[in-house]
Write a protein that holds these residues in place. Structure first.
Motif, PDB file in Angstrom:
ATOM      1  N   ASN A 135      11.624  12.525  -0.961  1.00  0.00           N
ATOM      2  CA  ASN A 135      12.669  12.976  -1.885  1.00  0.00           C
ATOM      3  C   ASN A 135      12.635  12.231  -3.215  1.00  0.00           C
ATOM      4  O   ASN A 135      13.295  12.640  -4.172  1.00  0.00           O
ATOM      5  N   VAL A 136      11.886  11.144  -3.287  1.00  0.00           N
ATOM      6  CA  VAL A 136      11.893  10.281  -4.466  1.00  0.00           C
ATOM      7  C   VAL A 136      10.651  10.542  -5.318  1.00  0.00           C
ATOM      8  O   VAL A 136       9.517  10.333  -4.874  1.00  0.00           O
ATOM      9  N   SER A 137      10.847  10.977  -6.539  1.00  0.00           N
ATOM     10  CA  SER A 137       9.743  11.221  -7.458  1.00  0.00           C
ATOM     11  C   SER A 137       9.037   9.916  -7.809  1.00  0.00           C
ATOM     12  O   SER A 137       9.679   8.935  -8.192  1.00  0.00           O
ATOM     13  N   GLY A 138       7.725   9.891  -7.658  1.00  0.00           N
ATOM     14  CA  GLY A 138       6.948   8.711  -8.027  1.00  0.00           C
ATOM     15  C   GLY A 138       6.919   7.616  -6.986  1.00  0.00           C
ATOM     16  O   GLY A 138       6.412   6.522  -7.263  1.00  0.00           O
ATOM     17  N   TRP A 139       7.397   7.901  -5.764  1.00  0.00           N
ATOM     18  CA  TRP A 139       7.485   6.859  -4.753  1.00  0.00           C
ATOM     19  C   TRP A 139       6.131   6.260  -4.402  1.00  0.00           C
ATOM     20  O   TRP A 139       6.022   5.052  -4.141  1.00  0.00           O
ATOM     21  N   GLU A 140       5.077   7.100  -4.388  1.00  0.00           N
ATOM     22  CA  GLU A 140       3.799   6.642  -3.864  1.00  0.00           C
ATOM     23  C   GLU A 140       3.174   5.543  -4.717  1.00  0.00           C
ATOM     24  O   GLU A 140       2.638   4.554  -4.196  1.00  0.00           O
ATOM     25  N   LYS A 141       3.263   5.662  -6.053  1.00  0.00           N
ATOM     26  CA  LYS A 141       2.690   4.622  -6.918  1.00  0.00           C
ATOM     27  C   LYS A 141       3.512   3.347  -6.849  1.00  0.00           C
ATOM     28  O   LYS A 141       2.978   2.232  -6.881  1.00  0.00           O
ATOM     29  N   TRP A 142       4.837   3.512  -6.752  1.00  0.00           N
ATOM     30  CA  TRP A 142       5.720   2.337  -6.635  1.00  0.00           C
ATOM     31  C   TRP A 142       5.419   1.587  -5.347  1.00  0.00           C
ATOM     32  O   TRP A 142       5.291   0.357  -5.339  1.00  0.00           O
ATOM     33  N   VAL A 143       5.290   2.323  -4.242  1.00  0.00           N
ATOM     34  CA  VAL A 143       5.003   1.716  -2.945  1.00  0.00           C
ATOM     35  C   VAL A 143       3.639   1.033  -2.965  1.00  0.00           C
ATOM     36  O   VAL A 143       3.486  -0.099  -2.475  1.00  0.00           O
ATOM     37  N   TYR A 144       2.651   1.695  -3.552  1.00  0.00           N
ATOM     38  CA  TYR A 144       1.322   1.105  -3.621  1.00  0.00           C
ATOM     39  C   TYR A 144       1.345  -0.213  -4.403  1.00  0.00           C
ATOM     40  O   TYR A 144       0.751  -1.214  -3.980  1.00  0.00           O
ATOM     41  N   THR A 145       2.049  -0.221  -5.521  1.00  0.00           N
ATOM     42  CA  THR A 145       2.113  -1.432  -6.345  1.00  0.00           C
ATOM     43  C   THR A 145       2.797  -2.568  -5.589  1.00  0.00           C
ATOM     44  O   THR A 145       2.322  -3.710  -5.580  1.00  0.00           O
ATOM     45  N   LEU A 146       3.923  -2.265  -4.940  1.00  0.00           N
ATOM     46  CA  LEU A 146       4.637  -3.281  -4.167  1.00  0.00           C
ATOM     47  C   LEU A 146       3.743  -3.851  -3.068  1.00  0.00           C
ATOM     48  O   LEU A 146       3.703  -5.066  -2.840  1.00  0.00           O
ATOM     49  N   HIS A 147       3.010  -2.970  -2.422  1.00  0.00           N
ATOM     50  CA  HIS A 147       2.112  -3.391  -1.356  1.00  0.00           C
ATOM     51  C   HIS A 147       0.989  -4.265  -1.890  1.00  0.00           C
ATOM     52  O   HIS A 147       0.677  -5.325  -1.330  1.00  0.00           O
ATOM     53  N   GLU A 148       0.363  -3.843  -2.991  1.00  0.00           N
ATOM     54  CA  GLU A 148      -0.761  -4.601  -3.546  1.00  0.00           C
ATOM     55  C   GLU A 148      -0.338  -5.970  -4.081  1.00  0.00           C
ATOM     56  O   GLU A 148      -1.117  -6.926  -4.059  1.00  0.00           O
ATOM     57  N   LEU A 149       0.893  -6.067  -4.544  1.00  0.00           N
ATOM     58  CA  LEU A 149       1.411  -7.354  -5.016  1.00  0.00           C
ATOM     59  C   LEU A 149       1.928  -8.215  -3.866  1.00  0.00           C
ATOM     60  O   LEU A 149       2.428  -9.320  -4.096  1.00  0.00           O
ATOM     61  N   ASN A 150       1.819  -7.694  -2.641  1.00  0.00           N
ATOM     62  CA  ASN A 150       2.237  -8.424  -1.446  1.00  0.00           C
ATOM     63  C   ASN A 150       3.714  -8.802  -1.482  1.00  0.00           C
ATOM     64  O   ASN A 150       4.105  -9.874  -1.042  1.00  0.00           O
ATOM     65  N   LYS A 151       4.530  -7.891  -2.017  1.00  0.00           N
ATOM     66  CA  LYS A 151       5.968  -8.138  -2.116  1.00  0.00           C
ATOM     67  C   LYS A 151       6.722  -7.721  -0.860  1.00  0.00           C
ATOM     68  O   LYS A 151       7.856  -8.134  -0.653  1.00  0.00           O
TER      69      LYS A 151
END
Length: 449
Positions: A135-151
């Motif tokens: 339901n959230v526009s743009g979720w996939e790039k946000w999630v990928y970034t959070l994951h790659e930054l190990n947050k």
């Protein structure tokens, strides 16, 4: 106003004016920082797989039809994690919450994470659970970034098979592991009812109760909430599920004509298990070919329907062949198409298809030069199994069912085929092959094919 926290920015002008206080209120309502977890029926196979994936370091994605139990599995995973980490490390966000509906973009994700870090867990590790995130526009790039930054260690759910296709899969760059969640198998269903069946002795000693429960399962299906609902309420809830999926998951996303979508879905559920194709459906309904094709694809995307093709050694011919459609749940078939008693044999076939699907089998049907077989199972590059399904095996159909199965077994070099019926149990030796007739409840509970 712009908020920057842990490398993320949120523009509150884009947020429908949600404040930090409002976000905190929503998070408090859904999370278990200061309240106990609810009790849920366990689903051991899914829970074990999620736990196995937990240590992979990848994003864990649960997909499946609405109300199949994805959210519950997230909460059970949270409860399991709470035994090894502090509860403040667990952040759950439900994007079905109407309070978030006017602000669903990646800025919302950033604001939620910021509020959580500021107020609940400033420095510790984070396990982030994003429910119905599509339901959230743009979720996939946000999630990928959070994951790659190990947050954070991230879990997401969604009700569309397209969540992880095309651009979304590219955006996640292979950093995810996916588990498809389905309504209850019959084994899970009887477990929800307090019946334990781990082997053939358990099955034979409880056959009367098992058969009674199977009739319930056949009529009302296996959605987890429906399983323990009063019988007089089940039909209405199934209709509610059905309408919500069409309206919210298909019309809401694609802008389709609801009346046409409903008509098409009724038609497919009323003709499930029969050979069909887009052209014949469009002619039968008087709908444009492209409309039918796009609507059918949408129904498959939200897991309402599955289809299988007529097997052919030529992939080109296979792709052009007719399809057979199956509902994700027999409860839908009974709720919107025909009366339960009208065609139990079709419901049996649908249940067997769903069981094979949930066991991870690659399934085809066979209709070739008079050889008809309901299901053949492919493993890697070989056909390994052949199945016929009928309510009863009698004088009017026995020769047809047996001949079709023998022809399929001979064609693919299989030594044993199965006929699944209501209650008959028999082993036949015909033309150098073993044909096993198996009661459907025994097949569902005691056969690990």
């Amino acid at each position: 106003m712009t908020i920057s926290f842990y490398g993320f920015k949120s523009d509150l002008s884009l947020m429908g004016m949600l404040t930090k206080s409002q976000i905190m209120e929503i998070l408090n309502d859904w999370n278990y920082w200061k309240k106990d977890f609810n009790e849920y029926h366990r689903r051991p196979k899914y829970q074990s797989k999620i736990e196995l994936f937990r240590d992979s370091g990848e994003i864990i994605v649960l997909t499946g039809i609405r109300r199949s139990g994805k959210s519950t599995l997230l909460k059970m995973e949270m409860e399991s994690l709470s035994e090894i980490v502090e509860r403040k490390c667990l952040l759950y966000v439900n994007f079905e919450d109407l309070r978030l509906s006017n602000a669903q973009n990646d800025d919302l994700l950033s604001l939620i994470f910021t509020v959580y870090r500021e107020n609940i867990n400033p420095e510790g590790e984070v396990y982030l659970f994003l429910d119905e995130v599509q339901n959230v526009s743009g979720w996939e790039k946000w999630v990928y970034t959070l994951h790659e930054l190990n947050k954070a260690k991230i879990y997401v759910t969604g009700s569309s098979s397209k969540m992880l296709s095309g651009e979304i899969a590219t955006a996640l760059s292979g950093r995810h592991l996916c588990i498809e969640i389905y309504p209850l198998t019959f084994l899970e269903y009887i477990s929800f009812k307090g019946v334990v069946c781990t082997d053939l002795p358990d099955y034979t000693s409880q056959k009367i109760e098992i058969n009674r429960l199977f009739n319930e399962y056949l009529e009302f299906g296996g959605f987890p909430k429906i399983a323990n609902m009063k019988a007089e309420l089940k039909h209405e809830d199934l209709i509610s599920y059905f309408n919500t999926i069409l309206i919210k998951d298909i019309v809401g996303r694609h802008g389709f004509d609801y009346s046409k979508l409903e008509t098409l879905t009724y038609y497919l559920l009323s003709n499930d298990t029969k050979q069909n194709n887009i052209n014949s459906i469009s002619k039968a309904l008087g709908f444009n070919y492209a409309t039918v094709e796009s609507y059918v694809n949408a129904l498959k995307e939200v897991y309402m329907l599955f289809d299988i093709r007529n097997y052919n050694y030529s992939l080109k011919k296979q792709i052009k062949s007719d399809n057979k459609f199956y509902s994700v749940d027999t409860g839908f078939v009974n709720a919107v198409s025909f009366k339960f008693s009208d065609n139990v044999g079709r419901l049996y076939e649908n249940v067997v298809f769903n069981e094979l699907k949930r066991r991870g089998k690659e399934i085809f049907f066979l209709n070739d030069s008079g050889c008809e077989c309901d299901f053949i199972i492919k493993e890697r590059d070989e056909i390994k199994g052949a199945f016929q399904v009928c309510y009863s095996l009698n004088n009017s159909n026995q020769q047809r069912e047996i001949n079709g199965l023998i022809a399929a077994c001979k064609k693919f070099g299989i030594n044993r085929g199965y006929i699944i019926t209501e209650s008959r149990s028999e082993l036949m030796n015909l033309k150098g092959l073993e044909i096993e007739v198996v009661p459907i409840t025994e097949f569902l509970l005691c056969r690990d094919l």
